[in-house]
Design a protein around this motif. Structure first.
Motif, PDB file in Angstrom:
ATOM      1  N   VAL A  49       0.861  -1.186   0.000  1.00  0.00           N
ATOM      2  CA  VAL A  49       0.000   0.000   0.000  1.00  0.00           C
ATOM      3  C   VAL A  49       0.897   1.235   0.000  1.00  0.00           C
ATOM      4  O   VAL A  49       1.728   1.409   0.895  1.00  0.00           O
ATOM      5  CB  VAL A  49      -0.930   0.006   1.229  1.00  0.00           C
ATOM      6  CG1 VAL A  49      -1.844   1.225   1.201  1.00  0.00           C
ATOM      7  CG2 VAL A  49      -1.740  -1.286   1.306  1.00  0.00           C
ATOM      8  N   VAL A  50       0.701   2.090  -1.024  1.00  0.00           N
ATOM      9  CA  VAL A  50       1.552   3.267  -1.206  1.00  0.00           C
ATOM     10  C   VAL A  50       0.670   4.511  -1.283  1.00  0.00           C
ATOM     11  O   VAL A  50      -0.298   4.544  -2.042  1.00  0.00           O
ATOM     12  CB  VAL A  50       2.395   3.123  -2.501  1.00  0.00           C
ATOM     13  CG1 VAL A  50       3.234   4.368  -2.743  1.00  0.00           C
ATOM     14  CG2 VAL A  50       3.270   1.875  -2.439  1.00  0.00           C
ATOM     15  N   SER A  51       1.010   5.522  -0.494  1.00  0.00           N
ATOM     16  CA  SER A  51       0.254   6.778  -0.550  1.00  0.00           C
ATOM     17  C   SER A  51       0.538   7.470  -1.881  1.00  0.00           C
ATOM     18  O   SER A  51       1.661   7.479  -2.369  1.00  0.00           O
ATOM     19  CB  SER A  51       0.650   7.694   0.615  1.00  0.00           C
ATOM     20  OG  SER A  51       2.014   8.027   0.551  1.00  0.00           O
ATOM     21  N   GLN A  52      -0.511   8.055  -2.469  1.00  0.00           N
ATOM     22  CA  GLN A  52      -0.380   8.633  -3.813  1.00  0.00           C
ATOM     23  C   GLN A  52      -1.352   9.805  -3.937  1.00  0.00           C
ATOM     24  O   GLN A  52      -2.431   9.676  -4.501  1.00  0.00           O
ATOM     25  CB  GLN A  52      -0.708   7.550  -4.847  1.00  0.00           C
ATOM     26  CG  GLN A  52      -0.587   7.978  -6.281  1.00  0.00           C
ATOM     27  CD  GLN A  52       0.849   7.972  -6.749  1.00  0.00           C
ATOM     28  OE1 GLN A  52       1.583   7.047  -6.455  1.00  0.00           O
ATOM     29  NE2 GLN A  52       1.233   8.995  -7.470  1.00  0.00           N
ATOM     30  N   PHE A  53      -0.956  10.977  -3.403  1.00  0.00           N
ATOM     31  CA  PHE A  53      -1.871  12.122  -3.419  1.00  0.00           C
ATOM     32  C   PHE A  53      -2.216  12.562  -4.831  1.00  0.00           C
ATOM     33  O   PHE A  53      -3.236  13.212  -5.052  1.00  0.00           O
ATOM     34  CB  PHE A  53      -1.302  13.288  -2.604  1.00  0.00           C
ATOM     35  CG  PHE A  53      -0.334  14.158  -3.341  1.00  0.00           C
ATOM     36  CD1 PHE A  53      -0.781  15.303  -3.990  1.00  0.00           C
ATOM     37  CD2 PHE A  53       1.017  13.832  -3.408  1.00  0.00           C
ATOM     38  CE1 PHE A  53       0.120  16.118  -4.678  1.00  0.00           C
ATOM     39  CE2 PHE A  53       1.912  14.638  -4.091  1.00  0.00           C
ATOM     40  CZ  PHE A  53       1.468  15.780  -4.729  1.00  0.00           C
ATOM     41  N   THR A  54      -1.407  12.202  -5.828  1.00  0.00           N
ATOM     42  CA  THR A  54      -1.690  12.646  -7.188  1.00  0.00           C
ATOM     43  C   THR A  54      -2.942  11.977  -7.769  1.00  0.00           C
ATOM     44  O   THR A  54      -3.415  12.401  -8.828  1.00  0.00           O
ATOM     45  CB  THR A  54      -0.487  12.422  -8.123  1.00  0.00           C
ATOM     46  OG1 THR A  54      -0.156  11.039  -8.153  1.00  0.00           O
ATOM     47  CG2 THR A  54       0.709  13.246  -7.663  1.00  0.00           C
ATOM     48  N   LEU A  55      -3.496  10.987  -7.079  1.00  0.00           N
ATOM     49  CA  LEU A  55      -4.783  10.436  -7.523  1.00  0.00           C
ATOM     50  C   LEU A  55      -5.903  11.465  -7.377  1.00  0.00           C
ATOM     51  O   LEU A  55      -6.986  11.291  -7.927  1.00  0.00           O
ATOM     52  CB  LEU A  55      -5.132   9.167  -6.741  1.00  0.00           C
ATOM     53  CG  LEU A  55      -4.257   7.944  -6.993  1.00  0.00           C
ATOM     54  CD1 LEU A  55      -4.694   6.784  -6.106  1.00  0.00           C
ATOM     55  CD2 LEU A  55      -4.288   7.534  -8.450  1.00  0.00           C
ATOM     56  N   ALA A  56      -5.642  12.525  -6.645  1.00  0.00           N
ATOM     57  CA  ALA A  56      -6.625  13.604  -6.485  1.00  0.00           C
ATOM     58  C   ALA A  56      -6.518  14.638  -7.600  1.00  0.00           C
ATOM     59  O   ALA A  56      -7.207  15.657  -7.570  1.00  0.00           O
ATOM     60  CB  ALA A  56      -6.429  14.294  -5.134  1.00  0.00           C
ATOM     61  N   ALA A  57      -5.680  14.404  -8.585  1.00  0.00           N
ATOM     62  CA  ALA A  57      -5.429  15.393  -9.631  1.00  0.00           C
ATOM     63  C   ALA A  57      -6.704  15.843 -10.335  1.00  0.00           C
ATOM     64  O   ALA A  57      -7.515  15.025 -10.759  1.00  0.00           O
ATOM     65  CB  ALA A  57      -4.452  14.832 -10.662  1.00  0.00           C
TER      66      ALA A  57
END
Length: 145
Positions: free
Chosen positions: A75-83
């Protein structure tokens, strides 16, 4: 919450040249907490993913879950999915949760997934991570809670 999951043969995440998380056969799950998300939504998404039938059975059909196969997850955090790419050429990320909330919900998601029986390792929230994966299929699925 948003998640992009990939069925993998293996995956790992490296920070400063050191592997800090990895998985064998199972899932690489990129996760982004959005503004207003809660622990309940993190748990709902983890539960859905744990039961999602995207692994092949003996007949070659996608009919088994990561729980059914005994697989694990990275599981990897990926704030860019909120783009938000609706305007201009530079994505906006204003709908992502604030960093403190994002980290709390990301870790809650990973812990809940593990509590459901899916061994889960994580990346490092906010770090510059290098992710390696061997996509199996390829199977890649976008989900939101």
């Amino acid at each position: 919450m948003r998640a992009l999951l990939q069925r993998v043969t293996e995956a790992s995440v490296t920070v400063d040249g050191q592997i800090i998380g990895q998985t064998g056969p199972g899932l690489l799950i990129l996760v982004c907490a959005m503004q207003g998300d809660s622990e309940a939504q993190a748990e709902q998404l983890a539960t859905k993913i744990s039961k999602l039938r995207i692994f092949t059975d003996d007949a070659g059909k996608m009919n088994r879950s990561v729980l059914d196969t005994g697989g694990s997850a990275l599981v990897v955090s990926q704030f860019t999915l909120a783009a938000d790419t609706s305007r201009g050429n530079r994505p906006g990320f204003s709908t992502a949760a604030a960093p403190a909330d994002g980290e709390r919900l990301y870790l809650h998601f990973a812990r809940h997934l593990a509590a459901l029986g899916v061994p889960a390792e994580t990346g490092q929230f906010g770090a510059d991570m290098k992710v390696r994966l061997l996509n199996d299929g390829p199977v890649t699925i976008w989900m939101e809670s």
